[in-house]
Design a protein around this motif. Structure first.
Motif, PDB file in Angstrom:
ATOM      1  N   SER A  42       0.856  -1.187   0.000  1.00 15.99           N
ATOM      2  CA  SER A  42       0.000   0.000   0.000  1.00 15.99           C
ATOM      3  C   SER A  42       0.888   1.231   0.000  1.00 15.99           C
ATOM      4  N   GLU A  43       0.496   2.228  -0.795  1.00 13.61           N
ATOM      5  CA  GLU A  43       1.273   3.462  -0.864  1.00 13.61           C
ATOM      6  C   GLU A  43       0.335   4.663  -0.801  1.00 13.61           C
ATOM      7  N   ILE A  44       0.837   5.716  -0.191  1.00 14.46           N
ATOM      8  CA  ILE A  44       0.132   6.995  -0.133  1.00 14.46           C
ATOM      9  C   ILE A  44       1.063   8.013  -0.782  1.00 14.46           C
ATOM     10  N   TYR A  45       0.568   8.695  -1.807  1.00 14.41           N
ATOM     11  CA  TYR A  45       1.403   9.615  -2.566  1.00 14.41           C
ATOM     12  C   TYR A  45       1.130  11.053  -2.171  1.00 14.41           C
ATOM     13  N   HIS A  48       5.825  15.395  -3.059  1.00 12.83           N
ATOM     14  CA  HIS A  48       7.213  14.957  -3.246  1.00 12.83           C
ATOM     15  C   HIS A  48       7.538  13.721  -2.420  1.00 12.83           C
ATOM     16  N   GLU A  49       6.538  13.168  -1.746  1.00  8.46           N
ATOM     17  CA  GLU A  49       6.791  12.062  -0.829  1.00  8.46           C
ATOM     18  C   GLU A  49       5.854  10.902  -1.100  1.00  8.46           C
ATOM     19  N   THR A  50       6.288   9.737  -0.681  1.00 11.39           N
ATOM     20  CA  THR A  50       5.457   8.536  -0.733  1.00 11.39           C
ATOM     21  C   THR A  50       5.578   7.834   0.606  1.00 11.39           C
ATOM     22  N   ARG A  52       5.032   4.237   2.209  1.00 15.31           N
ATOM     23  CA  ARG A  52       4.854   2.847   1.805  1.00 15.31           C
ATOM     24  C   ARG A  52       4.588   2.008   3.046  1.00 15.31           C
ATOM     25  N   TYR A  66       9.263   7.983   1.979  1.00  9.08           N
ATOM     26  CA  TYR A  66      10.268   8.218   0.944  1.00  9.08           C
ATOM     27  C   TYR A  66      10.142   9.667   0.496  1.00  9.08           C
ATOM     28  N   ASN A  67      11.220  10.430   0.636  1.00  6.58           N
ATOM     29  CA  ASN A  67      11.248  11.832   0.230  1.00  6.58           C
ATOM     30  C   ASN A  67      12.495  12.036  -0.619  1.00  6.58           C
TER      31      ASN A  67
END
Length: 120
Positions: A42-45, A48-50, A52, A66-67
């Motif tokens: 699952s990911e949230i976007y 500029h960041e995600t 996971r 993740y940035n």
């Protein structure tokens, strides 16, 4: 606005569905299921960041942000017992002598067991 498209089981509870949460500047789409499984993360976007979410949102062990070139661990270590929250809810029902909730959960459990034992 919130839109929810569900697939009901024969006993009247929802087994899976898609929720769309519409905000002023963005949408959120959730695929939710008790009777469906995925092997995707699952990911949230963000802009500029995600974010996971490990292997499964149902059994979260690791959440990372993740940035660009930076990765930050956001999650804490999971409990040793994957049924901890269910046990806490059960304990609250006993402590509060909550027969109504206990009967409701017993009924739903029996219905789910009947539904899941039917041949597909």
């Amino acid at each position: 606005m919130v839109y929810y498209y569900t697939t009901f089981l024969s006993i009247g509870i929802d087994g899976k569905g898609i929720a769309i949460l519409r905000y002023k500047d963005f949408d959120v789409t959730l695929m939710i299921g008790k009777t469906a499984a995925t092997y995707l993360q699952s990911e949230i976007y963000g802009l500029h960041e995600t974010i996971r979410i490990g292997e499964s949102a149902a059994d979260i062990h690791e959440i990372k942000l993740y940035n660009r070139d930076e990765v930050t661990l956001l999650s804490m270590l999971p409990t040793n017992n994957p049924m901890l929250y269910e046990a806490q809810a059960f304990s609250r029902m006993i402590e509060m002598n909550d027969h109504i909730t206990a009967e409701k959960y017993l009924y739903l459990s029996k219905q789910l067991n009947r539904e899941s034992s039917k041949p597909s």
